[in-house]
Design an enzyme around this catalytic site. Structure first.
Site, PDB file in Angstrom:
ATOM      1  N   THR A   1       0.852  -1.192   0.000  1.00 56.31           N
ATOM      2  CA  THR A   1       0.000   0.000   0.000  1.00 56.31           C
ATOM      3  C   THR A   1       0.883   1.235   0.000  1.00 56.31           C
ATOM      4  O   THR A   1       1.783   1.353   0.840  1.00 56.31           O
ATOM      5  CB  THR A   1      -0.892   0.003   1.258  1.00 56.31           C
ATOM      6  OG1 THR A   1      -1.685  -1.182   1.230  1.00 56.31           O
ATOM      7  CG2 THR A   1      -1.776   1.230   1.322  1.00 56.31           C
TER       8      THR A   1
ATOM      9  N   CYS B   1      27.223   5.223   5.127  1.00 58.48           N
ATOM     10  CA  CYS B   1      27.171   3.760   5.129  1.00 58.48           C
ATOM     11  C   CYS B   1      28.493   3.186   5.592  1.00 58.48           C
ATOM     12  O   CYS B   1      28.539   2.241   6.356  1.00 58.48           O
ATOM     13  CB  CYS B   1      26.856   3.238   3.734  1.00 58.48           C
ATOM     14  SG  CYS B   1      25.226   3.727   3.201  1.00 58.48           S
TER      15      CYS B   1
END
Ligand code: PLP
Length: 355
Positions: A221, A303
């Site tokens: 959704t 990262c």
């Protein structure tokens, strides 16, 4: 606090926040519908999603469609895993882990090297049977801009598809030509938790998340609030692209003067100027961070910095492990002021001098 980590994430634009609020959907509110429901509230949520899709698409080439995803990592996975065929994947040596790790997980892959400036060469031959070439438009660690249009032509010439990770370019520079383009809202002053994959018409991808297939090739959704925030951020970026770039150039020129004693990592000219990756011999970056807690900056990349491993990007441009570990990344953009750059430079230079 001075926030200089714009490659990790950008602040949410007030305009994007405003656009999101009606779609958070509390009890009795008009914005609570599931955009995939057939009733009136569902249809109005769907209209908000489609409006946002148009706003995002306006920054992307004609002749393709925008598939919303939960992040650019997901968009990249959908592109790389969804492309049919068996041949190897070619990717630049300085790709984000979203591309590198996915290429490795897929098996056959090889790296396209960069020079000491952090630039790839599209004249280099591709291995026979290569099915996908992935070269990012702007690198997240050193800001270098790759010759994407030439890579697209080279990939096409070799019968391969071309994936552009345009996460750091989207909304800042005109986006490169490609067959597949991955973008993320939170790098252009939109909300975290939503990205998109642009897919050229005629390119077929196998879905990677099955379920309702609400996005045709992607299930789940959609959040109208996240879509609306992404759309508003994209529209604003489009309107302000030239003004934002001019502001970033002012910041870059001042920062280059203030950090004149530091070495620049990566090309100075083929670069997004909101990225300043710098090194100083012998610098203890962890100590610098603890000595300057008011300045939010990064060691290498968001990262890489948690892992303790030297950055693969800095290694790829020929730096030693030690030089890579002596490097910091300052990232700035629309909401950064010259005063902030000056204050941060005074703190960082004083702390580095004292080491
Ligand atoms: N590609 C690049 C170049 C990035 O800088 C990032 C985020 O750091 C990503 C991909 C992943 O984006 P997301 O956070 O939306 O998964």
């Amino acid at each position: 606090m001075i926030y200089l980590d714009y490659q990790a994430t950008t602040p949410l634009a007030p305009e994007a926040r405003e656009a999101m609020l009606p779609w958070l959907g509390g009890p009795g509110e008009a914005g609570l519908g599931n955009p995939h429901s057939p009733h009136r509230l569902g249809r109005s949520a769907k209209a908000a999603v489609e409006h946002a899709r148009d706003q995002v698409a306006a920054l992307l080439p004609d002749g393709g469609r925008v598939v919303f995803t939960g992040s650019a990592c997901e968009a990249i996975n959908l592109a790389m895993r969804g492309v049919p065929g068996e041949g190897p994947v070619a990717h630049s040596a300085i790709e984000h882990p979203a591309v590198r790790d996915t290429a490795r997980a897929l098996g056959a892959c090889y790296e396209l090297p960069v020079n000491a400036e952090g630039l790839t060469d599209p004249a280099m031959p591709l291995a026979p049977g290569t099915r996908l070439v992935a070269v990012m438009q702007v690198n997240n660690e050193i800001g270098t801009i790759q010759p994407s249009a030439r890579w697209h032509a080279a990939a096409r010439g070799a019968g391969a598809l071309f994936l552009s990770d345009a996460v750091q370019a989207f909304g800042k520079l005109p986006v490169a030509e490609a067959d597949l383009i991955a973008v993320s809202a939170h790098k252009l002053y939109g909300p975290k938790g939503i990205g998109a994959l642009w897919v050229r018409d005629g390119v077929q991808l196998a879905p990677q998340i099955t379920g309702g297939l609400q996005e045709g090739i992607r299930s789940g959704t959609l959040s109208p609030a996240l879509c609306a925030g992404f759309g508003a951020a994209a529209q604003l970026a489009r309107e302000r692209m030239a003004a934002d770039a001019a502001h970033v150039e002012t910041l870059w020129l001042r920062a280059r003067e203030l950090f004149a004693g530091w070495q620049l990592n990566g090309s100075a000219s083929e670069r997004w100027q909101g990225n300043l990756n710098l090194r100083r011999d012998g610098l203890d970056v962890a100590r610098l961070m603890s000595d300057c807690p008011q300045v939010m900056f990064s060691a290498g990349s968001a990262c890489a910095s948690g892992s303790g491993a030297p950055s693969h990007v800095l290694r790829a441009i020929g730096l030693s492990d030690r030089q890579a570990k002596n490097s910091i990344r300052l990232g700035f953009g629309r909401y950064t002021t010259v005063d902030e750059i000056e204050e941060a430079a005074a703190m960082l230079n004083a702390a580095a001098d004292a080491q």
